[in-house]
Design a protein around this motif. Sequence first.
Motif, short mmCIF file in Angstrom:
data_model
loop_
_atom_site.label_atom_id
_atom_site.label_comp_id
_atom_site.label_asym_id
_atom_site.label_seq_id
_atom_site.Cartn_x
_atom_site.Cartn_y
_atom_site.Cartn_z
N PHE A 47 0.81 -1.23 0.00
CA PHE A 47 0.00 0.00 0.00
C PHE A 47 0.84 1.27 0.00
O PHE A 47 0.31 2.36 0.21
CB PHE A 47 -0.93 0.01 1.23
CG PHE A 47 -1.81 -1.20 1.36
CD1 PHE A 47 -2.16 -1.95 0.24
CD2 PHE A 47 -2.31 -1.58 2.59
CE1 PHE A 47 -2.98 -3.08 0.36
CE2 PHE A 47 -3.12 -2.70 2.72
CZ PHE A 47 -3.45 -3.44 1.60
N GLU A 48 2.14 1.15 -0.22
CA GLU A 48 3.02 2.32 -0.13
C GLU A 48 2.61 3.43 -1.10
O GLU A 48 2.67 4.61 -0.76
CB GLU A 48 4.47 1.91 -0.40
CG GLU A 48 5.11 1.16 0.78
CD GLU A 48 6.54 0.77 0.50
OE1 GLU A 48 7.00 0.97 -0.65
OE2 GLU A 48 7.21 0.26 1.42
N GLN A 49 2.19 3.04 -2.30
CA GLN A 49 1.80 4.06 -3.28
C GLN A 49 0.53 4.80 -2.86
O GLN A 49 0.23 5.86 -3.41
CB GLN A 49 1.59 3.41 -4.65
CG GLN A 49 0.47 2.38 -4.69
CD GLN A 49 0.25 1.83 -6.07
OE1 GLN A 49 0.10 2.59 -7.04
NE2 GLN A 49 0.25 0.51 -6.21
N TYR A 50 -0.22 4.23 -1.91
CA TYR A 50 -1.45 4.88 -1.46
C TYR A 50 -1.25 5.61 -0.13
O TYR A 50 -2.21 6.10 0.46
CB TYR A 50 -2.56 3.83 -1.29
CG TYR A 50 -2.91 3.13 -2.58
CD1 TYR A 50 -3.67 3.78 -3.55
CD2 TYR A 50 -2.48 1.84 -2.85
CE1 TYR A 50 -3.99 3.16 -4.74
CE2 TYR A 50 -2.79 1.20 -4.03
CZ TYR A 50 -3.54 1.87 -4.98
OH TYR A 50 -3.86 1.25 -6.16
N THR A 51 -0.01 5.68 0.32
CA THR A 51 0.30 6.37 1.57
C THR A 51 1.01 7.69 1.24
O THR A 51 2.08 7.67 0.63
CB THR A 51 1.20 5.52 2.47
OG1 THR A 51 0.57 4.25 2.67
CG2 THR A 51 1.43 6.19 3.81
N PRO A 52 0.44 8.82 1.61
CA PRO A 52 1.09 10.10 1.29
C PRO A 52 2.40 10.25 2.04
O PRO A 52 2.60 9.68 3.11
CB PRO A 52 0.06 11.14 1.75
CG PRO A 52 -0.74 10.45 2.80
CD PRO A 52 -0.80 9.00 2.39
N GLY A 53 3.30 11.01 1.47
CA GLY A 53 4.58 11.28 2.12
C GLY A 53 4.38 12.28 3.25
O GLY A 53 3.38 12.26 3.95
N LYS A 54 5.32 13.17 3.40
CA LYS A 54 5.22 14.18 4.44
C LYS A 54 4.03 15.08 4.18
O LYS A 54 3.87 15.63 3.10
CB LYS A 54 6.51 15.01 4.49
CG LYS A 54 6.56 15.99 5.66
CD LYS A 54 7.91 16.69 5.72
CE LYS A 54 7.95 17.65 6.90
NZ LYS A 54 9.23 18.36 6.99
N LEU A 55 3.17 15.22 5.18
CA LEU A 55 1.95 16.00 5.02
C LEU A 55 2.22 17.48 5.29
O LEU A 55 3.00 17.83 6.17
CB LEU A 55 0.87 15.49 5.98
CG LEU A 55 0.43 14.04 5.77
CD1 LEU A 55 -0.59 13.65 6.83
CD2 LEU A 55 -0.15 13.85 4.39
N SER A 56 1.53 18.31 4.55
CA SER A 56 1.66 19.76 4.70
C SER A 56 0.34 20.34 5.19
O SER A 56 -0.71 20.12 4.58
CB SER A 56 2.04 20.40 3.36
OG SER A 56 2.05 21.80 3.46
N TYR A 57 0.39 21.01 6.31
CA TYR A 57 -0.82 21.64 6.85
C TYR A 57 -0.41 22.87 7.63
O TYR A 57 0.73 23.02 8.05
CB TYR A 57 -1.60 20.68 7.75
CG TYR A 57 -0.82 20.20 8.95
CD1 TYR A 57 -0.89 20.89 10.16
CD2 TYR A 57 0.00 19.08 8.86
CE1 TYR A 57 -0.15 20.48 11.25
CE2 TYR A 57 0.74 18.65 9.96
CZ TYR A 57 0.65 19.35 11.14
OH TYR A 57 1.38 18.95 12.22
N ASN A 58 -1.36 23.79 7.80
CA ASN A 58 -1.11 25.03 8.53
C ASN A 58 -1.19 24.76 10.04
O ASN A 58 -2.23 24.39 10.56
CB ASN A 58 -2.15 26.09 8.14
CG ASN A 58 -1.80 27.46 8.71
OD1 ASN A 58 -1.60 27.62 9.90
ND2 ASN A 58 -1.73 28.45 7.83
N LYS A 59 -0.05 24.89 10.72
CA LYS A 59 0.02 24.55 12.14
C LYS A 59 -0.90 25.41 13.00
O LYS A 59 -1.35 24.99 14.06
CB LYS A 59 1.46 24.66 12.63
CG LYS A 59 2.39 23.62 12.03
CD LYS A 59 3.79 23.74 12.60
CE LYS A 59 4.72 22.67 12.02
NZ LYS A 59 6.08 22.75 12.57
N LEU A 60 -1.18 26.61 12.54
CA LEU A 60 -2.06 27.48 13.31
C LEU A 60 -3.52 27.19 13.02
O LEU A 60 -4.35 27.11 13.92
CB LEU A 60 -1.74 28.95 13.00
CG LEU A 60 -0.36 29.43 13.47
CD1 LEU A 60 -0.14 30.88 13.02
CD2 LEU A 60 -0.23 29.34 14.99
#
Length: 408
Positions: A47-60
């Motif tokens: 399932f590696e191809q279906y697992t996102p890498g490092k996620l980006s989100y607004n910490k605030l």
Amino acid sequence: MKQKTVVISCAPPLNEAQSSGFEQLFKDFENKGYRVLYYGNTLNTKFEQYTPGKLSYNKLLHKFPFYWVLQRIDRHKWITRIAHHLLPSDNRVSNYKLLKSIIRAAVKYFCAVKPDLFICWNPYSPTFGPMADAAKLLGIRTGAIEWGLLPGTYVLDKTGTLADSQIFNHEVIYSDPDKFSITGEQLFSDLSQKSISLYQQRTEALPEELLSTDGNQTKVLLIGIDMVDSGSLPETSADRQGLLPFHSSCQNQALDIANSDADFRVILKPHPSHNHNPQSGKISANCWIVNSNPDDLIKWADVVVCSGSKMEFSALLAGKPLVNIGAGILYKKGCSYQVDSIQQLREQILQAKQQGLTTNQLQAFKLFLGFLQDDYLYVYSKSQDNTAVIERMLEEEPFFNKIKRLFY
């Protein structure tokens, strides 16, 4: 147009066939134009191809929805289930901290991947259940996935599993009864030759008192449900009403059956997961807990009682009459003797013993088996078109169409 995203979670480890079934499920959603993401607590290289890498989100920006969800989620429900499942202790402070961490991780993930649909592995379980509740509070559509009711299948249901599913405790309107009857007949023949239990079971000798009974006595087997992963905890939870409408626990249910007639000989077979009755023994004058193979116990019984265990199927496959106490997978399907009020408990068990599994009940069961295989379950064990099952999951309810997502 932005590509829509579906997130599918999975809690238990999967064998080779089950993993291939998940891969097939992912591809079926992709064929509908969805981006598929896998969210699991067990690593699977497939399932590696279906697992996102490092996620980006607004910490605030994620902090407000986190506290908003934390204030509105049913904390008592989840802390109780965590205490019985993930952290077997009465330390509510530690359990609350764990609940907060589960919710925080869920909100961060949702803010990062922005799913249109979250399909949760068993929303009753504290493993991913709080994540499903958080998704609902954030306006994300949810569905459920679980082990299928038949071998080589998954339950894929847009409303939930067990008592929250589209088929539990409801009559079913069959779209193609002739087709389902043919499929069900073949399935019944195939399944009668094998055990459908998913779990490794203990083997124990029956107590001496149960080895021989006279004709006036009725041998009753109650197959218990998993009190944690079925939503039966806490006792005050509305979820429990769908499975145990008249009792606070399976043990309480067994004792009630035993107390209703001194000539009943009652065995409670606890569910092997999160078993809080691991010690077999006598618990009343005519009631015993026996942690043994359910298929062997079904052979012993005159009547089998269930309220949601897949072993309801095993009882009928073995030709034994089934009693549903106000709930069950086969409740209201014409396959069982129904207890619709606690006053009917004794009479329905006695009627089941006297009449046995009737021809009409058996035919209704075969029809339901065919419906499950052909129309309801996601089947991965053979070449079968699951398009209708996938499309049913993707149908958007009008309520969710109107929600404006404020947090991402």
